[in-house]
Each structure stands twice: as structure tokens, then as C-alpha cells.
Design a protein around this motif. Structure first.
Motif, PDB file in Angstrom:
ATOM      1  N   ASP A  27      35.860   9.404  31.049  1.00  0.00           N
ATOM      2  CA  ASP A  27      36.873  10.176  30.324  1.00  0.00           C
ATOM      3  C   ASP A  27      37.857  10.815  31.284  1.00  0.00           C
ATOM      4  OD1 ASP A  27      35.540   9.461  28.048  1.00  0.00           O
ATOM      5  OD2 ASP A  27      34.857  11.481  27.526  1.00  0.00           O
ATOM      6  N   GLU A  28      37.350  11.365  32.387  1.00  0.00           N
ATOM      7  CA  GLU A  28      38.225  12.041  33.353  1.00  0.00           C
ATOM      8  C   GLU A  28      39.118  11.070  34.116  1.00  0.00           C
ATOM      9  OE1 GLU A  28      33.951  12.007  35.115  1.00  0.00           O
ATOM     10  OE2 GLU A  28      34.931  12.256  33.152  1.00  0.00           O
ATOM     11  N   ASP A  29      38.818   9.781  34.036  1.00  0.00           N
ATOM     12  CA  ASP A  29      39.670   8.764  34.658  1.00  0.00           C
ATOM     13  C   ASP A  29      40.671   8.173  33.668  1.00  0.00           C
ATOM     14  OD1 ASP A  29      38.496   9.043  37.162  1.00  0.00           O
ATOM     15  OD2 ASP A  29      36.918   7.571  36.721  1.00  0.00           O
ATOM     16  N   GLY A  30      40.731   8.745  32.454  1.00  0.00           N
ATOM     17  CA  GLY A  30      41.769   8.357  31.519  1.00  0.00           C
ATOM     18  C   GLY A  30      41.378   7.334  30.480  1.00  0.00           C
ATOM     19  N   ALA A  31      40.088   7.253  30.129  1.00  0.00           N
ATOM     20  CA  ALA A  31      39.653   6.257  29.141  1.00  0.00           C
ATOM     21  C   ALA A  31      40.387   6.411  27.816  1.00  0.00           C
ATOM     22  CB  ALA A  31      38.144   6.350  28.930  1.00  0.00           C
TER      23      ALA A  31
ATOM     24  N   GLY B 270      28.020   2.025  43.879  1.00  0.00           N
ATOM     25  CA  GLY B 270      29.439   2.377  43.909  1.00  0.00           C
ATOM     26  C   GLY B 270      30.213   1.999  42.678  1.00  0.00           C
ATOM     27  N   VAL B 271      29.528   1.748  41.548  1.00  0.00           N
ATOM     28  CA  VAL B 271      30.185   1.340  40.317  1.00  0.00           C
ATOM     29  C   VAL B 271      30.046   2.454  39.275  1.00  0.00           C
ATOM     30  CG1 VAL B 271      30.272  -0.347  38.443  1.00  0.00           C
ATOM     31  CG2 VAL B 271      29.729  -1.093  40.773  1.00  0.00           C
ATOM     32  N   THR B 272      31.171   2.879  38.702  1.00  0.00           N
ATOM     33  CA  THR B 272      31.142   3.880  37.634  1.00  0.00           C
ATOM     34  C   THR B 272      30.562   3.268  36.365  1.00  0.00           C
ATOM     35  OG1 THR B 272      33.067   5.055  38.495  1.00  0.00           O
ATOM     36  CG2 THR B 272      32.559   5.372  36.168  1.00  0.00           C
ATOM     37  N   LEU B 273      29.651   3.978  35.719  1.00  0.00           N
ATOM     38  CA  LEU B 273      29.081   3.510  34.457  1.00  0.00           C
ATOM     39  C   LEU B 273      28.843   4.734  33.580  1.00  0.00           C
ATOM     40  CD1 LEU B 273      28.218   0.862  33.084  1.00  0.00           C
ATOM     41  CD2 LEU B 273      25.883   1.309  33.848  1.00  0.00           C
ATOM     42  N   VAL B 274      29.339   4.667  32.346  1.00  0.00           N
ATOM     43  CA  VAL B 274      29.283   5.808  31.436  1.00  0.00           C
ATOM     44  C   VAL B 274      28.653   5.365  30.123  1.00  0.00           C
ATOM     45  CG1 VAL B 274      30.629   7.543  30.204  1.00  0.00           C
ATOM     46  CG2 VAL B 274      31.406   6.738  32.449  1.00  0.00           C
ATOM     47  N   ALA B 275      27.671   6.126  29.660  1.00  0.00           N
ATOM     48  CA  ALA B 275      27.095   5.891  28.336  1.00  0.00           C
ATOM     49  C   ALA B 275      27.663   6.927  27.376  1.00  0.00           C
ATOM     50  CB  ALA B 275      25.578   5.996  28.391  1.00  0.00           C
ATOM     51  N   ARG B 276      28.083   6.468  26.188  1.00  0.00           N
ATOM     52  CA  ARG B 276      28.667   7.386  25.207  1.00  0.00           C
ATOM     53  C   ARG B 276      27.873   7.358  23.907  1.00  0.00           C
ATOM     54  NH1 ARG B 276      33.395   5.203  27.831  1.00  0.00           N
ATOM     55  NH2 ARG B 276      34.675   6.885  28.760  1.00  0.00           N
TER      56      ARG B 276
END
Length: 268
Positions: free
Chosen positions: A167-171, A213-219
Motif C-alpha cells: 500500500d505504501e508503494d502506491g498499490a 529481497g522480494v516484497t510480498l503482501v497478504a490482504r
């Protein structure tokens, strides 16, 4: 030097890339030892991770067929297309509507190296590839406009993309910019990871990606619902991928819920 050769020289094999790890999960050959290492680390913690990847792929196939059948849309913008895996979106779309127009977008050099495999479509339709980062929506729209008519409905496909954008990267700004550019009658096709069904294994998977080094987000279900604000959800709404129109094709994935939600929203 050809564009493909140049792309090959730019491929970073020192760290895993999500598209190549996904390719490994699907049994593909366009990945490197570093990608296989991460894939094996994840499957050691979550044995059915490859099933989740297959379910995601089959959701794309079913959603494309349903959109074609129920909305009449004949234009598709697929962002984060990944390494070509048959059947590709344009093959599905053009098998139903030979005049369908498809633009693929990705920023991975290995996808560019295989882009020619994405460009063989029907004579009546059009298939193009745009090299761009998903976080550059204006550039994407500019490149796609040479093929797609944004005065007519477009299906925007964001399949397994947004869990790599925090989210903070502009999703949300990314989705808002793209959806705002679409005319009424267009739709958003989206799948994204969740921890709602299997929080412990998803947490371990996120840790493995983060360590590489990979961003991964669970929502959560509600958080994914935010991407569809102002859109009318097609039935059955936001559900686990295996529950979204499972009878829309013989290729529907069997088994229980997977840790990805999927949905299609219509812009009115």
C-alpha cells in the motif's frame, strides 16, 4: 544486438524473480537455480503452493471466458503478464472472439526475451507487448493506446500482481489511475494473495520471499475489496479462486480454498 539478446543480458540471475518462481511452480523451464531454490523453500513449508499457482492461472482462463461471454468486451490490458504459459490470455480471448485486442505489460527482461511467443494472434485481432513497470500506469496507458481504444470498454487484468506492491508503494493509486482511464462498461479482473484461509503458511511464505529481497503482501477480504470501490462486483463477488465460476471450463482447479482471492468488477 537484437532487443531479445539485449534483454537476455539484462536478466539478473543472482536473485529470484516472482515471474520465474511462478514459472517454476507451473512446471515451466524459464527459471534459474535461484528461483528454484526459493520455490523449493516455499513448497517445503507449503506443499500445495504449486496448486495455488495453477489455481491462479486457471482463474485467469475462466475469468477471460466469462468476461467475453457476459460483457462483450473485446479489449484486454494484462499487466504483470509474466512468462508465457499456454494457453495465454490472447489465445483464450481470440479463440472466442478472433477480433480481440490484447496488450501485455511486464518489466522483467526474461518476459521481454519471450515476448515473441505472445505476439502470434489471429489476423483479425491484435496482440502487443509493452515493456513497463506496473508502478508506471501513465506509461502503460500511453503504450497500450496504440492498440487499445480507451473510448471503448477494456478488461484490465491484474492477476497475482498486487501482492507484490505494498500500500505504501502506491498499490491503490496504481489501480485508481488505471481504472479511471477506463470507459464505463470496462472491468477489473484481479487476483491477490490473502492470509484469511491459512495464516501460518502464508506468513512463512512471506518471510521466505522477504528474505530473498522480494516484497510480498497478504490482504484480507476487506482490504482487497478496497480495490473495487465504485465497481459492481460480478457474482459470486470476492472469493477464493477455486470458488469463482468453477464450472466455467473443464480446467477448473479441484480442491479446497487457495490463499488467493479473485473477483471481477464492472465499471458503470
Amino acid at each position: 544486438m537484437t532487443e531479445t539478446e539485449s534483454a537476455g543480458r539484462r536478466i539478473d540471475t543472482s536473485r529470484p524473480h516472482p515471474a520465474r518462481v511462478y514459472d517454476w511452480f507451473l512446471g515451466g523451464k524459464d527459471n534459474y537455480p535461484v528461483d528454484e531454490e526459493l520455490g523449493r523453500r516455499i513448497t517445503s513449508m507449503q506443499a500445495d503452493a504449486p496448486r495455488h499457482a495453477r489455481a491462479n492461472r486457471r482463474f485467469m482462463e475462466r475469468a477471460t471466458r466469462v468476461v467475453l461471454r457476459e460483457t462483450g468486451i473485446r479489449q484486454f490490458l494484462d499487466i504483470g503478464s509474466g512468462i508465457p504459459t499456454e494457453p495465454n490470455l490472447h489465445q483464450i480471448a481470440q479463440s472466442v472472439a478472433p477480433d480481440a485486442r490484447v496488450v501485455y505489460v511486464d518489466n522483467d527482461p526474461i518476459v521481454l526475451a519471450h515476448a515473441k511467443a505472445l505476439l502470434h494472434g489471429t489476423p483479425e485481432g491484435a496482440t502487443r507487448y509493452v515493456q513497463a513497470d506496473a508502478r508506471e500506469p501513465e506509461r502503460i496507458l500511453e503504450g497500450a493506446a496504440s492498440v487499445l481504444d480507451f473510448d471503448r470498454p477494456v478488461a484490465l487484468s491484474l492477476i497475482a500482481l498486487l501482492h507484490f506492491v505494498a500500500d505504501e508503494d502506491g498499490a491503490h493509486e496504481l489501480v485508481d489511475t488505471l481504472v479511471d482511464a477506463l470507459t464505463p462498461g470496462s472491468c477489473l479482473v484481479l487476483s491477490a494473495m490473502t492470509a484469511d484461509f491459512d495464516p501460518e503458511n502464508v506468513r512463512k511464505g512471506i518471510a521466505a520471499y522477504t528474505a530473498s529481497g522480494v516484497t510480498l503482501v497478504a490482504r484480507s477480504h476487506a482490504e482487497i475489496g478496497r480495490f473495487f470501490k465504485g465497481l459492481d462486483l460480478m457474482e459470486p463477488g470476492i472469493v477464493s479462486l477455486t470458488d469463482w465460476h468453477p464450472s466455467a471450463g473443464e480446467d477448473a482447479e479441484e480442491g479446497g480454498p487457495v490463499s488467493l482471492y479473485g473477483a471481477v468488477g464492472i465499471k458503470r
